[in-house]
Design a protein around this motif. Structure first.
Motif, mmCIF file in Angstrom:
data_model
loop_
_atom_site.group_PDB
_atom_site.id
_atom_site.type_symbol
_atom_site.label_atom_id
_atom_site.label_comp_id
_atom_site.label_asym_id
_atom_site.label_seq_id
_atom_site.Cartn_x
_atom_site.Cartn_y
_atom_site.Cartn_z
ATOM 1 N N ASN A 1 0.849 -0.890 0.191
ATOM 2 C CA ASN A 1 -0.244 -0.229 -0.326
ATOM 3 C C ASN A 1 1.399 1.253 -0.290
ATOM 4 O O ASN A 1 1.234 1.766 0.761
ATOM 5 C CB ASN A 1 -1.180 -0.285 0.947
ATOM 6 N N PRO A 2 1.079 1.984 -0.988
ATOM 7 C CA PRO A 2 0.328 1.738 -2.311
ATOM 8 C C PRO A 2 -0.109 0.618 -3.523
ATOM 9 O O PRO A 2 1.719 0.130 -2.946
ATOM 10 C CB PRO A 2 0.571 3.311 -2.984
ATOM 11 N N SER A 3 0.043 -0.062 -3.871
ATOM 12 C CA SER A 3 0.092 -1.464 -4.542
ATOM 13 C C SER A 3 0.815 -1.060 -5.782
ATOM 14 O O SER A 3 0.701 -0.979 -6.076
ATOM 15 C CB SER A 3 -1.819 -2.043 -4.737
ATOM 16 N N ASN A 4 1.828 -2.431 -5.963
ATOM 17 C CA ASN A 4 2.368 -3.115 -7.161
ATOM 18 C C ASN A 4 1.525 -4.118 -6.803
ATOM 19 O O ASN A 4 1.567 -5.416 -5.715
ATOM 20 C CB ASN A 4 3.824 -3.876 -6.669
ATOM 21 N N PRO A 5 0.630 -4.431 -7.992
ATOM 22 C CA PRO A 5 1.235 -4.010 -8.936
ATOM 23 C C PRO A 5 -0.017 -3.005 -9.831
ATOM 24 O O PRO A 5 -0.381 -2.280 -11.101
ATOM 25 C CB PRO A 5 0.961 -5.122 -10.192
ATOM 26 N N TYR B 1 5.939 2.762 -1.447
ATOM 27 C CA TYR B 1 5.498 3.738 -2.460
ATOM 28 C C TYR B 1 4.593 5.238 -2.028
ATOM 29 O O TYR B 1 4.400 5.293 -2.048
ATOM 30 C CB TYR B 1 4.633 2.721 -3.395
ATOM 31 N N HIS B 2 5.779 4.465 -0.981
ATOM 32 C CA HIS B 2 4.137 5.826 0.286
ATOM 33 C C HIS B 2 4.866 6.769 -0.011
ATOM 34 O O HIS B 2 3.594 8.004 0.020
ATOM 35 C CB HIS B 2 4.864 5.617 2.251
ATOM 36 N N ARG B 3 5.869 7.302 -0.169
ATOM 37 C CA ARG B 3 6.136 9.151 -0.689
ATOM 38 C C ARG B 3 5.277 9.286 -1.948
ATOM 39 O O ARG B 3 4.984 10.501 -2.933
ATOM 40 C CB ARG B 3 7.635 9.560 -0.863
ATOM 41 N N LEU B 4 4.219 7.992 -2.690
ATOM 42 C CA LEU B 4 4.243 8.797 -4.247
ATOM 43 C C LEU B 4 2.778 7.976 -4.122
ATOM 44 O O LEU B 4 2.059 7.187 -5.375
ATOM 45 C CB LEU B 4 5.365 7.136 -4.998
ATOM 46 N N VAL B 5 2.031 9.173 -3.994
ATOM 47 C CA VAL B 5 0.382 8.410 -3.862
ATOM 48 C C VAL B 5 0.275 10.275 -4.478
ATOM 49 O O VAL B 5 0.725 11.442 -4.943
ATOM 50 C CB VAL B 5 0.073 8.897 -2.523
ATOM 51 N N HIS B 6 -1.042 9.800 -5.609
ATOM 52 C CA HIS B 6 -1.509 10.854 -6.491
ATOM 53 C C HIS B 6 -2.576 11.626 -5.681
ATOM 54 O O HIS B 6 -2.967 11.784 -4.813
ATOM 55 C CB HIS B 6 -1.469 10.633 -7.902
ATOM 56 N N PRO B 7 -2.508 13.171 -5.886
ATOM 57 C CA PRO B 7 -3.678 14.077 -5.984
ATOM 58 C C PRO B 7 -5.032 13.328 -5.586
ATOM 59 O O PRO B 7 -5.765 12.497 -6.568
ATOM 60 C CB PRO B 7 -3.828 14.971 -6.636
ATOM 61 N N GLY B 8 -5.628 13.711 -4.524
ATOM 62 C CA GLY B 8 -7.045 13.183 -3.653
ATOM 63 C C GLY B 8 -6.887 11.802 -3.195
ATOM 64 O O GLY B 8 -8.127 10.932 -3.233
ATOM 65 N N HIS B 9 -5.822 11.524 -3.379
ATOM 66 C CA HIS B 9 -5.712 9.873 -2.274
ATOM 67 C C HIS B 9 -4.209 10.204 -0.821
ATOM 68 O O HIS B 9 -3.714 11.317 -1.193
ATOM 69 C CB HIS B 9 -5.528 9.113 -3.372
#
Length: 382
Positions: free
Chosen positions: A165-169, A199-207
């Motif tokens: 979380n965030p998820s691969n894939p 991937y905790h620092r790679l979150v897109h806007p709105g999430h």
């Protein structure tokens, strides 16, 4: 004659490893397959490693990791009532892969059942098989978030559940309410939760990124796995870490010291330098991933026969297609058309009929690769 348990495990590992490896990209091909940042490691991190070597930091480090690095990592963990994080709560590992291996091999044995919501990073199931456990795959809901009813049916009696979380894939970010619901399902059990948050620092806007350690119903049973690879573009440096219940950390440390030994000392000094980087350094890379994510969504939306749940985090898109061909065949045919992707079947049974696209590639390669994908599926339609 019944096969010996070790023979059964070896055969299962062989079966799982028969998926084809990525072939070298032919001349002119672009790769949208690698889950690796295309950015260089920040110069301050490189310089810290050079300085550490010149200063003589060339001997074994503490088996659990440099004390100052573990203390710095502990200080960054979410606050929790009744417990103060300290250096002894953290184990520094040879990347997140070694952290995952250490916790699975330390806690899972023959006959133990591990629930893996899938599609999921294939290493999870491979490690469970290596440890002698059994994998109970639970398909996701159509929006690629957890199917809580299916999890409720699978979790009773499970020794562990593992997820990213965030998820691969899939590029999905599991929301706080999902995490809390998982905690309620596990109430009164001894099931261990392994949360891979690379991937905790790679979150897109709105999430909103929420760690399992921040969720009251999960924090006391969660092993948190992290890495410097994605956030700081340090994949080749191989620095990860884990924390969680002290008895689990100590058991994982025993496995890691036996299996891997201590992590490169100079590299740990580089990791300390990474922690000291201004937020702007990481934010600049994250912003580029977001622009690439928008390009992927824009180009693939509305293409007949293709379906993409917009990525919420990480740098992956999990693309469903309607041709009916096996994903390994589609991936091979796309490679012949000079774009490299991952077959969805690598990530679990319900990954079939999908492709994983990585947008950790430069914008030019991403644009060319997407055009070749769209053209391929256009040609494949009757």
């Amino acid at each position: 004659m019944t096969a010996a348990p070790h023979a059964v495990r070896i055969e299962e590992l062989r079966r799982r490893s028969r998926r084809p490896a990525l072939a070298p990209a032919p001349p002119g091909a672009v790769s949208l397959a690698m889950g690796e940042p295309d950015f260089p490691t920040p110069p301050a991190v490189v310089q810290a490693a050079v300085s550490a070597l010149r200063e003589g930091h060339t001997h074994y480090a503490d088996q659990k990791g440099l004390g100052e690095l573990r203390a710095a990592l502990a200080a960054r963990l979410p606050a929790r009532p009744g417990r103060t994080w300290g250096a002894d709560d953290v184990l520094v590992t040879h990347g997140a892969t070694a952290a995952l291996a250490a916790v699975v091999l330390a806690t899972i044995g023959p006959g133990d059942r591990v629930v893996v919501p899938e599609p999921a990073y294939s290493l999870y199931a491979d490690l469970v098989v290596l440890a002698g456990g059994t994998v109970d795959f639970v398909p996701l809901a159509p929006d690629l978030h957890w199917d809580l009813a299916a999890l409720a049916a699978a979790l009773p009696g499970a020794a562990m559940t593992i997820f990213s979380n965030p998820s691969n894939p899939t590029g999905i970010v599991h929301r706080e309410e999902e995490l809390a619901a998982l905690g309620r399902l596990l109430d009164g059990t001894d099931t261990l939760v392994v949360s891979d948050e690379a991937y905790h620092r790679l979150v897109h806007p709105g999430h909103e990124p929420v760690s399992a350690l921040e969720v009251a119903s999960l924090r006391d049973r969660t092993v948190y796995v992290q890495t410097f690879s994605k956030t700081y573009a340090m994949t080749g440096w191989r620095v990860g870490y884990l924390t969680g219940p002290r008895e689990v950390v100590d058991a994982a440390a025993q496995v890691h010291r036996t299996w891997n030994g201590s992590v490169n000392t100079a590299v740990q000094h580089a990791a300390l330098a990474a922690l000291a980087l201004p937020d702007a350094v990481v934010d600049a890379m994250a912003d580029r991933y977001r622009r690439r994510r928008d390009l992927v969504v824009e180009r693939l939306s509305g293409v007949p026969g293709l379906h993409l749940v917009p990525p919420e985090g990480a740098f992956y898109g999990f693309l469903r297609y309607d041709t009916g061909l096996p994903s390994e065949v589609v991936a091979r045919e796309l490679a012949e058309r000079e774009v490299i992707v991952r077959a969805g079947a690598e990530y679990g049974p319900s990954g079939e009929g999908h492709l994983r696209i990585s947008f950790a590639a430069c914008e030019d390669d991403l644009w060319v690769g997407l055009e070749r994908i769209v053209r391929y599926f256009g040609d494949a339609r009757p």
